[in-house]
Design an enzyme around this catalytic site. Structure first.
Site, PDB file in Angstrom:
ATOM      1  N   GLU A  77     -37.129   0.228 -16.266  1.00 32.83           N
ATOM      2  CA  GLU A  77     -37.189   0.930 -14.990  1.00 32.83           C
ATOM      3  C   GLU A  77     -38.545   1.597 -14.781  1.00 32.83           C
ATOM      4  O   GLU A  77     -38.918   1.931 -13.655  1.00 32.83           O
ATOM      5  CB  GLU A  77     -36.096   1.990 -14.919  1.00 32.83           C
ATOM      6  CG  GLU A  77     -34.686   1.415 -14.878  1.00 32.83           C
ATOM      7  CD  GLU A  77     -33.635   2.473 -15.134  1.00 32.83           C
ATOM      8  OE1 GLU A  77     -33.154   3.082 -14.161  1.00 32.83           O
ATOM      9  OE2 GLU A  77     -33.301   2.696 -16.315  1.00 32.83           O
ATOM     10  N   ASN A 135     -31.119   1.746 -20.336  1.00 34.79           N
ATOM     11  CA  ASN A 135     -31.324   2.505 -19.103  1.00 34.79           C
ATOM     12  C   ASN A 135     -32.062   3.796 -19.461  1.00 34.79           C
ATOM     13  O   ASN A 135     -31.965   4.292 -20.588  1.00 34.79           O
ATOM     14  CB  ASN A 135     -30.001   2.797 -18.405  1.00 34.79           C
ATOM     15  CG  ASN A 135     -29.019   3.554 -19.286  1.00 34.79           C
ATOM     16  OD1 ASN A 135     -28.960   3.364 -20.496  1.00 34.79           O
ATOM     17  ND2 ASN A 135     -28.225   4.426 -18.691  1.00 34.79           N
ATOM     18  N   HIS A 136     -32.804   4.346 -18.505  1.00 33.54           N
ATOM     19  CA  HIS A 136     -33.672   5.494 -18.798  1.00 33.54           C
ATOM     20  C   HIS A 136     -33.198   6.680 -17.958  1.00 33.54           C
ATOM     21  O   HIS A 136     -33.456   6.747 -16.761  1.00 33.54           O
ATOM     22  CB  HIS A 136     -35.126   5.142 -18.458  1.00 33.54           C
ATOM     23  CG  HIS A 136     -36.133   6.014 -19.132  1.00 33.54           C
ATOM     24  ND1 HIS A 136     -35.803   6.974 -20.047  1.00 33.54           N
ATOM     25  CD2 HIS A 136     -37.499   6.078 -19.010  1.00 33.54           C
ATOM     26  CE1 HIS A 136     -36.896   7.579 -20.483  1.00 33.54           C
ATOM     27  NE2 HIS A 136     -37.936   7.063 -19.862  1.00 33.54           N
ATOM     28  N   VAL A 137     -32.495   7.621 -18.593  1.00 34.81           N
ATOM     29  CA  VAL A 137     -31.866   8.701 -17.837  1.00 34.81           C
ATOM     30  C   VAL A 137     -32.324  10.101 -18.226  1.00 34.81           C
ATOM     31  O   VAL A 137     -32.037  11.066 -17.505  1.00 34.81           O
ATOM     32  CB  VAL A 137     -30.320   8.618 -17.953  1.00 34.81           C
ATOM     33  CG1 VAL A 137     -29.769   7.479 -17.146  1.00 34.81           C
ATOM     34  CG2 VAL A 137     -29.889   8.499 -19.408  1.00 34.81           C
TER      35      VAL A 137
END
Length: 717
Positions: free
Chosen positions: A105, A34-36
């Site tokens: 994403e 995931n890209h946060v």
């Protein structure tokens, strides 16, 4: 360099990594995290060894000398996102046995949660033999270098959690476009499930711990408000709960024993719940709308000997507490408790919250201990006592958080009663655990006031039922719901006429869900990124299902579900009720079908099927066909369908309506317009002054059947 950076990350962010053995898998392998935040690459780079390459944008790489330094080297795989050949270049690299890190994403999340995945990832999986490793970066959304709209810190705790090596199922018989969509969807579901599993493994294990953890991180955040318009910060209401728990300890009689809570949707209710958890007691939230005789019976079943309530509420609601007193229940009024609070209680609770918040919890409960005792609606029989453990409720909250993008800035409006599992778990506890503002409104029946309140408070999340939504639509201004992001509807079947009204009149999409008190309550839900009209959404992560065939029912089967949110068993109930839970599998009693993409379609209660001339007819389907079909009789016209025995045909359908002018010809035309057969046409129409409803807005079919039986006895056909 990597060893030094690992040490720095460990010191600054308490960085830990789990499941790193998957990173040694030989190519072709695709690592999808995931890209946060802007530092995601760093948390991964210090763990990767060998020929791993990060997929980066060649356009972004030219932004500055620093970008060129970081994104133009032997550890990156630059692509032009606007080029149709970008995915082909990645596929060729994977076919040669390469290993790529791809942020599917395509951007840093703006919500703090997983956003959509670009279908190019599915194309890679369809066109190459690559295996997949997913990664959940936990806590990185709180970094200053993130785009999370909520609270951010310089040095939050961050950890990386890697899945095992996954082999995607490639349906090669399907067209490539369909394969690409299915594999992208499969990957996203896998990432959502991983988030849920990690949060359950590493998060707080009880409800008071989870709430206190959020309260300590954001003590000055306004988390609660009710119709009295007196906002409460986390510090204020948790300290108040600590004060109340001290007074309850002095009075005695609450440690470890179930304690009844007879209160409406006001800020005092979560304060009382938290105070009882601090004392190690189990709250039993009582349904005051069912009548005090039923409440007294519920107290007997749950072993409740003390009930906490308020004199002001009892007087305003005109409750007769005599049945409770006769049953030997001790009544504890909050007004009396308030008189016993001393300055020492307040100072001690405030000091503990500031210096040693864990000390507020007293004796810690086990995750398997009951967190709350609720009661089924009683729409088809005597209410059953359902003990939900801390693990059950927390699992359901985390399941909802995994599939939605609720964040710190969301504002939840809940008018559903807290004695209902939907109102309690999703309407209040979810927001308090997540760290969102929650507004509690005392009654869902105020059709004119509630739209105004949502407008005034700029709420973004609203929970309701089909019946109540129709009431609000009749009274609301089209601009009242301008801020809504999520409108969840459950507890009863959402009719297509309701969905169409809200879409056209307010521009709001109704997201239908499905659940049961025994499941904490949510089982499935539609969300913006995965929604299908007519369905109740996909099963929440961590849940399994099976369908058992039912004689006479051609489509679908009896739905059984299993998951961490499913209760361990009833406190009471008939033998058939106890048989509804077998080896962790819960029999929902509903007939449902599940499509190829995993969306659940609830066709009706098994008890809501009638056998007419040897054929099974869904009463729910007939009700849905008649809903909103008679605008000529006014917007308040309601029609319910029940069955009654018949010597010739086995059973006959009866349409019960509050519209005196409704004719059988109109009913027949509405049923046929929905494509239903003649067997679905009610044989007669019964007129009542008002359709009986439960506190949650569901039609009280058991009461309707009783009314019809009395009518037939008084006036034989």
């Amino acid at each position: 360099m990597k060893a030094l950076l690992r040490l720095v990350l460990r010191l600054l962010f308490r960085f830990r990594a789990y499941g790193t053995e998957s990173l040694s898998a030989q190519g072709p392998v695709l690592l999808v995290p995931n890209h946060v935040s802007w530092l995601d690459w760093l948390f991964l780079w210090v763990l990767l060894e060998g020929d791993w390459k990060f997929v980066v944008s060649s356009v972004v790489a030219e932004t500055s000398p620093l970008h060129r330094l970081l994104m133009r080297n032997e550890r990156t795989f630059p692509i032009d996102p606007s080029s149709p050949y970008a995915t082909r270049h990645m596929a060729e690299h994977l076919r040669r046995g390469g290993r790529l890190v791809l942020f599917a994403e395509g951007r840093i999340t703006f919500t703090g949660s997983l956003m959509k995945l670009f279908e190019g990832t599915g194309f890679l999986l369809a066109k190459t033999p690559a295996r997949v490793v997913t990664c959940y970066l936990r806590g990185a959304e709180r970094l200053r270098l993130s785009r999370n709209p909520g609270k951010r810190f310089w040095f939050p705790t961050v950890s990386a959690h890697f899945s095992g090596v996954l082999d995607p199922v490639r349906p090669e018989h399907l067209p490539v476009a369909r394969q690409r969509t299915m594999l992208t969807d499969w990957l996203r579901q896998r990432m959502v499930a991983q988030q849920f599993e990690v949060e359950m493994r590493h998060g707080a294990t009880t409800l008071p711990e989870a709430i206190l953890e959020t309260a300590v991180a954001r003590p000055s955040f306004v988390s609660l408000e009710d119709a009295a318009q007196k906002p409460m910060t986390y510090r204020k209401w948790v300290v108040s709960a600590g004060v109340l728990s001290r007074v309850l300890r002095r009075e005695g009689g609450v440690d470890g024993a179930p304690v009844g809570v007879l209160l409406p949707n006001v800020c005092a209710t979560p304060v009382v719940l938290m105070a009882l958890w601090m004392r190690g007691a189990t709250p039993s939230v009582l349904n005051f709308s069912s009548g005090m005789a039923v409440v007294a019976e519920c107290c007997r079943v749950a072993g409740v000997r003390r009930v906490i309530t308020s004199r002001a509420f009892v007087e305003k609601a005109r409750l007769d507490l005599a049945p409770l007193v006769a049953a030997g229940v001790t009544l504890v009024f909050l007004e009396t408790v308030r008189e016993g609070i001393t300055l020492a209680d307040k100072l001690a609770s405030a000091a503990r919250f500031s210096l040693m918040p864990g000390g507020l919890l007293g004796s810690l409960a086990s995750p398997s201990d009951p967190a709350v005792i609720l009661f089924t609606s009683g729409s088809e029989g005597v209410p059953k006592a359902v003990p939900l453990s801390h693990r059950n409720v927390l699992a359901n909250i985390r399941q909802m958080l995994a599939v939605t993008d609720l964040n710190d800035t969301d504002r939840v409006f809940n008018a559903l009663p807290l004695f209902h599992s939907f109102g309690l778990s999703v309407g209040m506890l979810l927001g308090l655990v997540r760290g969102s503002y929650v507004f509690l409104y005392p009654s869902p029946l105020h059709y004119r006031m509630i739209p105004n309140a949502i407008y005034e408070k700029n709420c973004t999340v609203f929970l309701s039922t089909n019946t109540f939504l129709n009431g609000y639509a009749r009274r609301a201004n089209p601009y009242d719901f301008r801020t809504l992001r999520y409108l969840f509807a459950a507890a009863e079947k959402v009719q297509q006429s309701t969905v169409a009204t809200w879409a056209s009149q307010f521009g709001v999409r109704v997201l239908e869900g499905y659940g049961a008190t025994e499941c904490g309550p949510a089982v499935s839900v539609n969300v913006p990124v995965a929604s299908r009209g007519g369905s109740t959404g996909r099963l929440l992560p961590g849940m399994e299902y099976r369908l058992e065939p039912v004689d006479g029912v051609a489509e679908g089967g009896r739905l059984w579900v299993r998951g961490p949110n499913v209760m361990g068993g009833y406190l009471n109930g008939s033998e058939s009720a106890r048989k509804s839970l077998v080896d962790g599998w819960y029999d929902t009693g509903d007939i449902a079908r599940v499509d190829e993409d995993g969306f659940v379609y609830v066709l009706g209660r098994l008890k809501r099927f009638a056998k007419v001339s040897g054929e099974m007819v869904s009463l729910t389907a007939v009700e849905d066909a008649l809903a909103g079909a008679f605008p000529q009789h006014g917007p308040r016209c309601m029609v319910a369908v029940v069955a009654e025995p018949d010597e010739d045909k086995g059973e006959l359908l009866v349409a019960v309506s509050n519209c005196a002018g409704l004719t059988r010809e109109e009913v027949r035309a509405a049923v046929r317009a929905k494509g239903l057969t003649n067997l679905c046409v009610p044989s007669r129409i019964a007129v009542v002054s008002q359709i009986p409803l439960l506190g949650t807005g569901k039609i009280h079919h058991r009461e309707l059947e009783r009314m019809l039986r009395e009518e037939r006895v008084a006036q034989p056909a």
